[in-house]
Design a protein around this motif. Sequence first.
Motif, mmCIF file in Angstrom:
data_model
loop_
_atom_site.group_PDB
_atom_site.id
_atom_site.type_symbol
_atom_site.label_atom_id
_atom_site.label_comp_id
_atom_site.label_asym_id
_atom_site.label_seq_id
_atom_site.Cartn_x
_atom_site.Cartn_y
_atom_site.Cartn_z
ATOM 1 N N LEU A 103 27.469 107.743 -6.535
ATOM 2 C CA LEU A 103 26.861 109.034 -6.362
ATOM 3 C C LEU A 103 25.555 108.920 -7.093
ATOM 4 N N LYS A 104 25.743 108.145 -8.253
ATOM 5 C CA LYS A 104 24.494 107.785 -9.128
ATOM 6 C C LYS A 104 23.357 107.283 -8.305
ATOM 7 N N LEU A 105 23.602 106.228 -7.700
ATOM 8 C CA LEU A 105 22.751 105.349 -6.678
ATOM 9 C C LEU A 105 22.456 106.194 -5.604
ATOM 10 N N ALA A 106 23.399 107.057 -4.880
ATOM 11 C CA ALA A 106 23.061 107.645 -4.040
ATOM 12 C C ALA A 106 21.924 108.782 -4.032
ATOM 13 N N ARG A 107 22.100 109.301 -5.215
ATOM 14 C CA ARG A 107 21.072 110.380 -5.510
ATOM 15 C C ARG A 107 19.366 109.956 -5.593
ATOM 16 N N ASN A 108 19.509 108.700 -5.900
ATOM 17 C CA ASN A 108 17.943 107.980 -5.821
ATOM 18 C C ASN A 108 17.451 108.015 -4.566
ATOM 19 N N LEU A 109 18.552 107.844 -3.574
ATOM 20 C CA LEU A 109 17.731 107.615 -2.168
ATOM 21 C C LEU A 109 17.515 109.093 -1.493
ATOM 22 N N LEU A 110 18.107 110.172 -1.976
ATOM 23 C CA LEU A 110 17.666 111.365 -1.328
ATOM 24 C C LEU A 110 16.268 111.791 -1.548
ATOM 25 N N THR A 111 15.638 112.388 -0.401
ATOM 26 C CA THR A 111 14.461 113.208 -0.589
ATOM 27 C C THR A 111 14.401 114.274 -1.584
ATOM 28 N N GLU A 112 13.403 114.726 -2.176
ATOM 29 C CA GLU A 112 13.182 115.785 -2.926
ATOM 30 C C GLU A 112 13.751 116.976 -2.574
ATOM 31 N N ASP A 113 13.859 117.352 -1.115
ATOM 32 C CA ASP A 113 14.590 118.439 -0.316
ATOM 33 C C ASP A 113 15.715 118.120 0.174
ATOM 34 N N GLY A 114 16.362 116.829 -0.081
ATOM 35 C CA GLY A 114 17.675 116.371 0.397
ATOM 36 C C GLY A 114 18.754 116.793 -0.221
ATOM 37 N N VAL A 115 20.058 116.409 0.512
ATOM 38 C CA VAL A 115 21.139 117.227 0.319
ATOM 39 C C VAL A 115 22.248 116.215 0.460
#
Length: 653
Positions: free
Chosen positions: A181-193
Amino acid sequence: MNDKLDLQSKDITSLNIEKIATLFPNCVTETAEGKKIDFDLLKQELSTEIVEGNKERYRLEWPGKREAIVTANIPTTKTLRPVREDSVDFDTTENIYIEGDNLEVLKLLQESYLNKIKMIYIDPPYNTGKDFVYKDNFAKDGDEELIESGQKDEYNQRLVANPETSGRYHSDWLSMMYPRLKLARNLLTEDGVIFISIDDNEVHNLRKICDEIFGEGNFVANIIWKKRGGPPNDKILGTIHDYIIAIAKDTSKVKLYKKERSQEQLNRYSNPDNHPKGEWAADNLMANVKGGRFVKSLHFGIKNPQTGEIHYPGVDGNWRYNQGKIEELLKNDEIYFGKDGNGRPKLKRFLAEVSIGVPYPSIWDDVPHNNSASKEIEKLLGNLSYFETPKPSGLINDIIRLGSNSNDIILDFFSGSATTAHAVMQLNAEDGGNRKYIMVQLPEANDEKSEAFKAGYKNICEIGKERIRRAAKKIKESLNQDSQDKKDKQDLSSGDKNPNNQENQANPGSDIDLGFRVYRLDSSNMQDVYYKPQDYNQLQLDLFADNVKEDRTAEDLVTQVMLDWGLPLSLPIERKTILAKEVYAVAGDSLYCCFDDGIDEDFAKAIAQEKPLRIVFRDKGFKDDTAKENVKQLLKQLLGVSENEMKDRMKVI
């Protein structure tokens, strides 16, 4: 049944721990050695005064948490290798399917997809006591390295059972989820979910680690999905739901979308009085029905123009609008007084003026149940009896509608049977969207006794890839049939029987991407000396005149270069021939790669005419050391860049 004697005495300590757990369950904790008693807490339970102990703080702790944090930060030397034979439309598709350990894959995607994924959906192991969890251990010997690179035993030693009796039952699950989850957060766009399916076993812990990784203020919703219909068959209390946790990268920027109005909702609108604004539905004209803040300017009488009767909002109520607005609504016939014209005033809410959709509710009881997911797989692949809790594509379809737009990238790194890929393609077919997907799945070996193995599927990835192929075929057939039906109707209405009529021949499914590129996680393309030269002496280094492994192809190297340079894996790759040498051009002139031998000044002149933004050669590929320096200087001159710019634009491997 175990018919063997234990041949050892009773474990008195374990028995005593069980007895204490019966009286004080909160004093039993998980440690690196298994279940233990928290003696500081036990002392407190047996005292009426505060017992001094470890400093209290509000956070979730478990044995292995620090290691889990470090695990996310450790770099990987692994790479991805393209698998053309398993792919569909490799050269043109923008969809990606990756076989391999999702932790390693997420690390590899950090540069290429940083802040580029709009929506992530995952359906991880629920930790029911029957699930397997990933065993993340970076102190591996050579044998383990072979297993994890896909060269041995189909990764089946990568997963370990996690029964409820385990002394680290919750801890092992948390240690698995945290770094991912820590690595996944980096991949999200600023408006991502991110949306995460889970059940009662770990929903509480999932919320806590998401609060820590994403920030407590970025929690969006805990969606309750009714996963099965009919009467529950549980022994105690019938559980007929699962949860879908929604977490934003930033709630102040997150962009979610509304649910399309159902036919039932649309049926509420009609136009019995032929109003020029079209269909409408009666809506409340009151701002506060009971209690609330009294606003004197909104408290007045509304006169029925037909009967002359005056209506007031009530002692504690207000109208929704001020007197001037109400008079305007009356003038435009936008206030409704009931069928007979004698009712209390209501607002005419026009369908043309309301938003396209309605907000999604937090309880989803109108989407397919999980039994439909099994039927879905059976219809496509036959009865495999492999996936116990697959998710229906209709459920994922709604999640995608909620969390993404028609041109976004959707990631699922617990892909399973590839339901998410199926849902993305189906949704694109329905609305003409251009969503792209990235699926990641560990090629976990199927049991040789399973129906899936007997059907020819050696691992889960083979099932997922075949499902995508068959779902794509079915979607294409459906689109072609719709196109033909539309053409037939046009022919009947216009009498046009000309088969060359291009408008009638148009296929709406022709622009939908139904292919996918397959990549497989493997060890680096480079020899170990490339990363650890200190481990070799000069005599050994002579053995590595070529620092690329013998079994690696030029396409393998192109993929690794793309990842290192942070280029998306979906970019088009074109093969060119320049002065009899094979050149790979990525995304036009974004990147040129040539790994052939004999690179010299003449080749530099030829490739400079292409004006590539970046160029990569093989270190061994230059004609000699002089040619290597000459090529660099010549390219710098021909491309018109400085020495520092040239360092960034030309690389060797």
